[in-house]
Design a protein around this motif. Structure first.
Motif, PDB file in Angstrom:
ATOM      1  N   GLU A   1       0.847  -1.191   0.000  1.00 16.06           N
ATOM      2  CA  GLU A   1       0.000   0.000   0.000  1.00 16.06           C
ATOM      3  C   GLU A   1       0.888   1.249   0.000  1.00 16.06           C
ATOM      4  O   GLU A   1       1.444   1.620   1.029  1.00 16.06           O
ATOM      5  CB  GLU A   1      -0.920   0.009   1.219  1.00 16.06           C
ATOM      6  CG  GLU A   1      -1.939  -1.120   1.212  1.00 16.06           C
ATOM      7  CD  GLU A   1      -2.947  -0.992   2.349  1.00 16.06           C
ATOM      8  OE1 GLU A   1      -3.022   0.105   2.948  1.00 16.06           O
ATOM      9  OE2 GLU A   1      -3.640  -1.977   2.627  1.00 16.06           O
ATOM     10  N   PRO A   2       1.048   1.898  -1.160  1.00 14.85           N
ATOM     11  CA  PRO A   2       1.866   3.119  -1.203  1.00 14.85           C
ATOM     12  C   PRO A   2       1.232   4.232  -0.390  1.00 14.85           C
ATOM     13  O   PRO A   2       0.015   4.417  -0.396  1.00 14.85           O
ATOM     14  CB  PRO A   2       1.909   3.456  -2.694  1.00 14.85           C
ATOM     15  CG  PRO A   2       0.713   2.784  -3.282  1.00 14.85           C
ATOM     16  CD  PRO A   2       0.473   1.552  -2.469  1.00 14.85           C
ATOM     17  N   ALA A   3       2.074   4.964   0.314  1.00 17.46           N
ATOM     18  CA  ALA A   3       1.560   6.022   1.187  1.00 17.46           C
ATOM     19  C   ALA A   3       1.046   7.217   0.402  1.00 17.46           C
ATOM     20  O   ALA A   3       0.180   7.955   0.890  1.00 17.46           O
ATOM     21  CB  ALA A   3       2.660   6.461   2.149  1.00 17.46           C
ATOM     22  N   LEU A   4       1.539   7.420  -0.812  1.00 17.01           N
ATOM     23  CA  LEU A   4       1.228   8.650  -1.542  1.00 17.01           C
ATOM     24  C   LEU A   4       0.192   8.486  -2.651  1.00 17.01           C
ATOM     25  O   LEU A   4      -0.410   9.467  -3.064  1.00 17.01           O
ATOM     26  CB  LEU A   4       2.520   9.232  -2.151  1.00 17.01           C
ATOM     27  CG  LEU A   4       3.518   9.805  -1.152  1.00 17.01           C
ATOM     28  CD1 LEU A   4       4.791  10.227  -1.859  1.00 17.01           C
ATOM     29  CD2 LEU A   4       2.921  10.990  -0.407  1.00 17.01           C
ATOM     30  N   SER A   5       0.009   7.288  -3.153  1.00 15.11           N
ATOM     31  CA  SER A   5      -0.926   7.114  -4.263  1.00 15.11           C
ATOM     32  C   SER A   5      -2.364   7.276  -3.790  1.00 15.11           C
ATOM     33  O   SER A   5      -2.726   6.843  -2.688  1.00 15.11           O
ATOM     34  CB  SER A   5      -0.749   5.733  -4.897  1.00 15.11           C
ATOM     35  OG  SER A   5       0.521   5.619  -5.497  1.00 15.11           O
TER      36      SER A   5
ATOM     37  N   GLN B   1       1.737  17.778  -4.217  1.00 11.05           N
ATOM     38  CA  GLN B   1       1.175  18.334  -2.984  1.00 11.05           C
ATOM     39  C   GLN B   1       1.126  17.286  -1.886  1.00 11.05           C
ATOM     40  O   GLN B   1       1.458  17.556  -0.727  1.00 11.05           O
ATOM     41  CB  GLN B   1      -0.234  18.889  -3.253  1.00 11.05           C
ATOM     42  CG  GLN B   1      -0.931  19.469  -2.033  1.00 11.05           C
ATOM     43  CD  GLN B   1      -0.218  20.689  -1.462  1.00 11.05           C
ATOM     44  OE1 GLN B   1       0.395  21.436  -2.216  1.00 11.05           O
ATOM     45  NE2 GLN B   1      -0.288  20.881  -0.151  1.00 11.05           N
ATOM     46  N   ARG B   2       0.723  16.072  -2.250  1.00  9.70           N
ATOM     47  CA  ARG B   2       0.684  14.995  -1.246  1.00  9.70           C
ATOM     48  C   ARG B   2       2.090  14.696  -0.729  1.00  9.70           C
ATOM     49  O   ARG B   2       2.282  14.445   0.468  1.00  9.70           O
ATOM     50  CB  ARG B   2       0.043  13.739  -1.837  1.00  9.70           C
ATOM     51  CG  ARG B   2      -1.419  13.917  -2.245  1.00  9.70           C
ATOM     52  CD  ARG B   2      -2.117  12.584  -2.465  1.00  9.70           C
ATOM     53  NE  ARG B   2      -1.578  11.810  -3.561  1.00  9.70           N
ATOM     54  CZ  ARG B   2      -1.971  11.897  -4.832  1.00  9.70           C
ATOM     55  NH1 ARG B   2      -2.923  12.768  -5.175  1.00  9.70           N
ATOM     56  NH2 ARG B   2      -1.454  11.129  -5.763  1.00  9.70           N
ATOM     57  N   ALA B   3       3.078  14.742  -1.618  1.00  8.80           N
ATOM     58  CA  ALA B   3       4.456  14.484  -1.202  1.00  8.80           C
ATOM     59  C   ALA B   3       4.959  15.578  -0.270  1.00  8.80           C
ATOM     60  O   ALA B   3       5.659  15.300   0.714  1.00  8.80           O
ATOM     61  CB  ALA B   3       5.364  14.364  -2.427  1.00  8.80           C
ATOM     62  N   TYR B   4       4.619  16.828  -0.589  1.00 13.20           N
ATOM     63  CA  TYR B   4       5.013  17.937   0.286  1.00 13.20           C
ATOM     64  C   TYR B   4       4.440  17.732   1.691  1.00 13.20           C
ATOM     65  O   TYR B   4       5.141  17.881   2.707  1.00 13.20           O
ATOM     66  CB  TYR B   4       4.528  19.263  -0.284  1.00 13.20           C
ATOM     67  CG  TYR B   4       4.692  20.424   0.678  1.00 13.20           C
ATOM     68  CD1 TYR B   4       5.922  21.049   0.860  1.00 13.20           C
ATOM     69  CD2 TYR B   4       3.609  20.879   1.434  1.00 13.20           C
ATOM     70  CE1 TYR B   4       6.073  22.091   1.763  1.00 13.20           C
ATOM     71  CE2 TYR B   4       3.743  21.924   2.334  1.00 13.20           C
ATOM     72  CZ  TYR B   4       4.978  22.532   2.493  1.00 13.20           C
ATOM     73  OH  TYR B   4       5.120  23.554   3.394  1.00 13.20           O
ATOM     74  N   GLU B   5       3.180  17.379   1.768  1.00 10.53           N
ATOM     75  CA  GLU B   5       2.548  17.193   3.072  1.00 10.53           C
ATOM     76  C   GLU B   5       3.169  16.011   3.825  1.00 10.53           C
ATOM     77  O   GLU B   5       3.308  16.047   5.049  1.00 10.53           O
ATOM     78  CB  GLU B   5       1.044  16.993   2.898  1.00 10.53           C
ATOM     79  CG  GLU B   5       0.338  18.251   2.393  1.00 10.53           C
ATOM     80  CD  GLU B   5      -1.152  18.052   2.186  1.00 10.53           C
ATOM     81  OE1 GLU B   5      -1.631  16.896   2.355  1.00 10.53           O
ATOM     82  OE2 GLU B   5      -1.846  19.019   1.840  1.00 10.53           O
ATOM     83  N   ARG B   6       3.579  14.985   3.090  1.00 13.57           N
ATOM     84  CA  ARG B   6       4.160  13.811   3.753  1.00 13.57           C
ATOM     85  C   ARG B   6       5.521  14.139   4.361  1.00 13.57           C
ATOM     86  O   ARG B   6       5.772  13.816   5.530  1.00 13.57           O
ATOM     87  CB  ARG B   6       4.281  12.638   2.779  1.00 13.57           C
ATOM     88  CG  ARG B   6       4.973  11.421   3.391  1.00 13.57           C
ATOM     89  CD  ARG B   6       4.590  10.141   2.703  1.00 13.57           C
ATOM     90  NE  ARG B   6       5.393   8.995   3.112  1.00 13.57           N
ATOM     91  CZ  ARG B   6       5.303   8.384   4.298  1.00 13.57           C
ATOM     92  NH1 ARG B   6       4.439   8.803   5.204  1.00 13.57           N
ATOM     93  NH2 ARG B   6       6.069   7.346   4.578  1.00 13.57           N
ATOM     94  N   TRP B   7       6.403  14.787   3.598  1.00 12.61           N
ATOM     95  CA  TRP B   7       7.738  15.025   4.170  1.00 12.61           C
ATOM     96  C   TRP B   7       7.702  16.055   5.296  1.00 12.61           C
ATOM     97  O   TRP B   7       8.458  15.931   6.266  1.00 12.61           O
ATOM     98  CB  TRP B   7       8.773  15.354   3.093  1.00 12.61           C
ATOM     99  CG  TRP B   7       8.771  16.719   2.458  1.00 12.61           C
ATOM    100  CD1 TRP B   7       8.293  17.049   1.224  1.00 12.61           C
ATOM    101  CD2 TRP B   7       9.346  17.931   2.980  1.00 12.61           C
ATOM    102  NE1 TRP B   7       8.512  18.377   0.946  1.00 12.61           N
ATOM    103  CE2 TRP B   7       9.160  18.940   2.010  1.00 12.61           C
ATOM    104  CE3 TRP B   7       9.985  18.257   4.173  1.00 12.61           C
ATOM    105  CZ2 TRP B   7       9.586  20.262   2.203  1.00 12.61           C
ATOM    106  CZ3 TRP B   7      10.419  19.573   4.373  1.00 12.61           C
ATOM    107  CH2 TRP B   7      10.218  20.558   3.391  1.00 12.61           C
TER     108      TRP B   7
END
Length: 363
Positions: free
Chosen positions: A299-303, A321-327
């Protein structure tokens, strides 16, 4: 921040060394700051410095502070990664690094960095042959320094634009070279290092995605044992990005599951599930599904795999945007790994002493 994120991302297993060049620190002293941060902000393995012999020696000495002489005598706890000066030249940077690491029983990764058409012929077969000759010569030298010293054979063949001379990544020719050198490494009985999620793109766009995916997929299928540049690489390695780092790390989990192969155990063949579920029934509530549902699929965290209405309700966020919020979320949650206070103090004292001994140099 990059070291902290690498520490927190479970699909990254190694921190490298120069994940970001600290250009506000003199060249002669940068390695000390980088090593100290790798050793205190993360407990994942990392590389040592290689650009000058005293810097390599600092790396080995600081590793001994962390692990102790007895552990280091019996284990490879740090490696150096060097590039031959292709074509067909092994300079003192390489030989001195091999001498420093291998004489202490530590590992060396030797990687001919060949831009086909510049440091090697344009034909992939010729560049592969050249790379093997350069790497195996260094392997032989490492064993003269210390028989049995850990050695990793590296491959970093890249094509280039014959119009501009710019390196290109994710192209079919370097992908073929991974497969060829992977077979040669296994024939030689050597562990293999390949490049990772490589791209010439300047931002996290479609070009970055397909070049990185093709490059990393070939590295995985080639059977690489050690991968550098697996996450965060952009603009041909001239820069990195926080979003690219977490996006690549997300995909690595999928590659790791693919690389593990097909599970054909009794549990995976699910005989009891077929006995439980009637024809034209479903397996959603079966005992086999209940036992395995948490680990059955990656289960990928970003998809985002939900329907478009759910995606819109969540703000219609794209991958960047999702990647920005994750890091940013990961950094807020970061807690350093435990380290013995005496070891940390000894590292600090070593860095301070060496900085006082080394004159500033900016080249």
């Amino acid at each position: 921040k990059l070291i902290k994120l690498t520490y927190m991302l479970p699909n990254l297993h190694h921190g490298g060394l120069v994940i970001c060049e600290p250009c506000d620190v003199p060249v002669s002293k940068r390695h000390l700051d980088m090593l100290y941060l790798h050793m205190t902000c993360s407990d994942k393995p990392h590389l040592g410095a290689i650009t000058e012999q005293s810097r390599a020696q600092d790396s080995v000495d600081m590793a001994e502070i962390v692990f102790g002489r007895e552990v280091m005598d019996q284990n490879c706890v740090i490696m150096g990664n060097v590039n031959t000066n292709s074509p067909l030249l092994v300079d003192k940077v390489v030989t001195q690094a091999i001498d420093t690491y291998c004489s202490r029983g530590q590992g060396i990764v030797v990687v001919p960095f060949i831009l086909s058409g510049a440091m090697g012929p344009v034909s992939t077969a010729a560049s592969v042959t050249q790379a093997m000759a350069e790497a195996l010569m260094c392997c032989a030298f490492s064993q003269l320094i210390r028989p049995g010293a850990p050695f990793v054979l590296g491959n970093f063949l890249s094509s280039m634009s014959l119009k501009s001379g710019a390196p290109t990544f994710g192209m079919p020719e370097p992908i073929l070279s991974n497969y060829a050198i992977g077979q040669m490494a296994r024939a030689a009985g050597l562990p293999l290092r390949c490049g990772g999620s490589l791209t010439a793109s300047k931002i996290e766009d479609a070009q970055a995605a397909y070049e990185s995916a093709d490059s990393m997929h070939s590295t995985m299928l080639a059977g690489a044992n050690f991968v550098l540049h697996a996450a965060g690489w952009m603009e041909g390695g001239l820069c990195t990005g926080f979003e690219k780092l977490v996006m690549d790390a997300d995909r690595l989990g999928g590659y790791q599951k693919l690389g593990a192969g097909l599970d054909c155990s009794a549990e995976a063949l699910a005989r009891d599930a077929y006995g439980e579920v009637e024809p034209a029934g479903h397996f959603l509530g079966s005992a086999h599904t209940m036992r395995n549902y948490q680990t059955a699929f990656y289960e990928p965290a970003l998809s985002d795999s939900e329907n478009v209405e759910s995606w819109e309700d969540g703000g219609a966020k794209d991958m960047r945007q999702r990647a920005y919020e994750r890091w940013t979320s990961l950094l807020r949650a970061y807690e350093p790994p435990p380290i013995d206070a005496g070891v940390k103090e000894e590292l600090q004292a070593y860095v301070a002493r060496r900085k006082s001994e080394i004159p500033d140099a900016w080249y």
